[in-house]
Scaffold this active site. Structure first.
Site, PDB file in Angstrom:
ATOM      1  CB  CYS A   1       1.698  -3.600   5.141  1.00  0.00           C
ATOM      2  SG  CYS A   1       0.098  -4.254   5.660  1.00  0.00           S
TER       3      CYS A   1
ATOM      4  CG  HIS B   1      -0.247  -0.018   2.531  1.00  0.00           C
ATOM      5  ND1 HIS B   1       0.296   1.107   3.110  1.00  0.00           N
ATOM      6  CD2 HIS B   1      -0.010  -1.041   3.394  1.00  0.00           C
ATOM      7  CE1 HIS B   1       0.837   0.795   4.272  1.00  0.00           C
ATOM      8  NE2 HIS B   1       0.674  -0.511   4.468  1.00  0.00           N
TER       9      HIS B   1
END
Length: 195
Positions: free
Chosen positions: A171, A155
């Site tokens: 992440c 992301h």
């Protein structure tokens, strides 16, 4: 002709180490590698670890494209089906216990994602909100690629200081302008490998 003394030698080495000699870094890198020359000062120190990768040892084909995240060099490599290769500086998990390695794939693509902290994040940080809607305070930035692993994403981020560092809870983060490019090139089904 000026004599090269110790001071000049050290100044040259310092310039190279801080990224001032970035064009020299690109010498010998294949033309298919796309690297942004205007990296932030935060990630400049990590550019020396970027290197061109060959996709063949990692993927049997490039159907739907392929993404390889090199945790050690904090770089995301992306190959399109035609073999074009792109490298982006990334943030990676803060510690080994938060790091997951292996094969996964993109299962969902979202522009303006909503962020929900995982149950473990909420236990560690009970003051965090249960939901953060899209916007400048959202930790997922402008775009998110959801992976087949629960809670794991590639992301964007609105906090550019995180890129090039061990700063995430699991992440892989990219500058918003870079995740927009990776998002556009990715498909549901794009292969992903974290090493």
């Amino acid at each position: 002709m000026r004599r090269l003394d110790r001071r000049a030698f050290l100044a040259t080495g310092t310039a190279a180490a801080t990224g001032l000699a970035l064009p020299a870094l690109a010498q010998g890198v294949p033309d298919t590698v796309q690297m942004e020359a205007s990296l932030s000062s935060t990630t400049r120190r990590n550019t020396a670890s970027f290197h061109a990768q060959d996709w063949r040892p990692y993927f049997s084909n490039l159907r739907n494209g392929a993404i390889l995240v090199d945790i050690g060099s904090r770089a995301l490599h992306m190959w399109q089906e035609d073999g074009r290769h792109y490298i982006y500086p990334s943030s990676v998990p803060q510690s080994e216990d938060l790091t997951r390695r292996g094969r996964t794939r993109v299962v969902r693509k979202v522009v303006g994602p909503t962020w929900r902290p995982t149950p473990n994040m909420r236990r560690r940080n009970p003051e965090w909100p249960a939901v953060v809607e899209p916007g400048p305070d959202n930790p997922l930035g402008s775009h998110a690629l959801y992976l087949s692993w629960t809670y794991y994403r590639i992301h964007g981020t609105h906090d550019d200081r995180k890129i090039g560092r061990r700063s995430s809870s699991g992440c892989i983060g990219l500058y918003n302008r870079h995740i927009a490019q990776v998002f556009a090139m990715s498909k549901v089904g794009t292969q992903v490998l974290l090493i």
